[in-house]
Design a protein around this motif. Structure first.
Motif, mmCIF file in Angstrom:
data_model
loop_
_atom_site.group_PDB
_atom_site.id
_atom_site.type_symbol
_atom_site.label_atom_id
_atom_site.label_comp_id
_atom_site.label_asym_id
_atom_site.label_seq_id
_atom_site.Cartn_x
_atom_site.Cartn_y
_atom_site.Cartn_z
ATOM 1 N N LYS A 119 0.729 -1.542 -0.251
ATOM 2 C CA LYS A 119 0.255 -0.163 -0.198
ATOM 3 C C LYS A 119 0.483 1.026 -0.255
ATOM 4 C CE LYS A 119 -3.617 2.561 2.425
ATOM 5 N NZ LYS A 119 -4.427 2.644 3.357
ATOM 6 N N ASP A 120 2.356 1.626 0.483
ATOM 7 C CA ASP A 120 2.814 2.727 0.378
ATOM 8 C C ASP A 120 3.713 2.464 -0.533
ATOM 9 O OD1 ASP A 120 1.825 2.867 3.494
ATOM 10 O OD2 ASP A 120 3.955 1.458 4.042
ATOM 11 N N GLU A 121 3.884 1.288 -1.405
ATOM 12 C CA GLU A 121 4.167 1.152 -2.597
ATOM 13 C C GLU A 121 3.684 2.277 -3.287
ATOM 14 O OE1 GLU A 121 7.641 2.016 -5.192
ATOM 15 O OE2 GLU A 121 7.971 0.766 -2.946
ATOM 16 N N ASP A 122 2.100 1.758 -3.298
ATOM 17 C CA ASP A 122 1.969 2.774 -4.065
ATOM 18 C C ASP A 122 0.515 3.581 -4.303
ATOM 19 O OD1 ASP A 122 0.639 -0.093 -5.634
ATOM 20 O OD2 ASP A 122 -0.747 -0.812 -4.482
ATOM 21 N N ASP A 123 1.379 4.374 -2.637
ATOM 22 C CA ASP A 123 0.852 5.831 -2.241
ATOM 23 C C ASP A 123 2.597 6.371 -2.971
ATOM 24 O OD1 ASP A 123 -1.348 4.584 -1.614
ATOM 25 O OD2 ASP A 123 -0.841 4.826 1.000
ATOM 26 N N LYS A 124 3.388 6.167 -2.629
ATOM 27 C CA LYS A 124 4.328 6.610 -3.515
ATOM 28 C C LYS A 124 4.399 6.544 -4.597
ATOM 29 C CE LYS A 124 8.097 5.118 0.190
ATOM 30 N NZ LYS A 124 8.980 4.162 0.555
ATOM 31 N N LYS A 125 4.243 5.759 -5.109
ATOM 32 C CA LYS A 125 3.889 5.739 -6.661
ATOM 33 C C LYS A 125 2.506 7.119 -7.396
ATOM 34 C CE LYS A 125 5.107 1.534 -8.009
ATOM 35 N NZ LYS A 125 4.203 -0.198 -8.774
ATOM 36 N N GLU A 126 1.896 6.921 -6.368
ATOM 37 C CA GLU A 126 0.666 8.402 -6.791
ATOM 38 C C GLU A 126 1.253 9.070 -6.749
ATOM 39 O OE1 GLU A 126 -3.104 7.244 -4.683
ATOM 40 O OE2 GLU A 126 -3.280 5.217 -5.736
ATOM 41 N N GLU A 127 1.640 9.356 -5.824
ATOM 42 C CA GLU A 127 2.412 10.602 -5.212
ATOM 43 C C GLU A 127 3.446 11.378 -6.334
ATOM 44 O OE1 GLU A 127 4.462 10.746 -1.137
ATOM 45 O OE2 GLU A 127 2.547 10.393 0.020
#
Length: 82
Positions: free
Chosen positions: A45-53
């Protein structure tokens, strides 16, 4: 070879495992496995959030670059007229 396990065979195997390890060790092992899955999901989830940012920041950079190019072309056009 092992595909013919029935319900009774699985129950006997589980009882043997319970007798060998005890309930406390099995409970601790279950908690450890649960925590591992929780951390694994959190990492994804953290990795997906970083990609979105990152994609959001890249979109803003593209807009800024386009704005800068537009203002430079305006400046050069006004300099040519002078």
């Amino acid at each position: 070879m092992f595909s013919k396990f029935g319900m009774w065979e699985l129950i006997i195997i589980l009882v043997i495992i319970l007798l060998l390890f005890g309930t406390k060790k099995l409970r601790n092992a279950g908690g450890d496995v649960g925590a591992a899955f929780k951390n694994f999901k959190k990492a994804f989830k953290d990795e997906d959030d970083k990609k979105e940012e990152t994609s959001h920041l890249n979109d803003n950079r593209d807009n800024t670059t386009q704005d800068a190019n537009f203002s430079e072309s305006k400046d050069t056009d006004s300099n040519k007229k002078s």
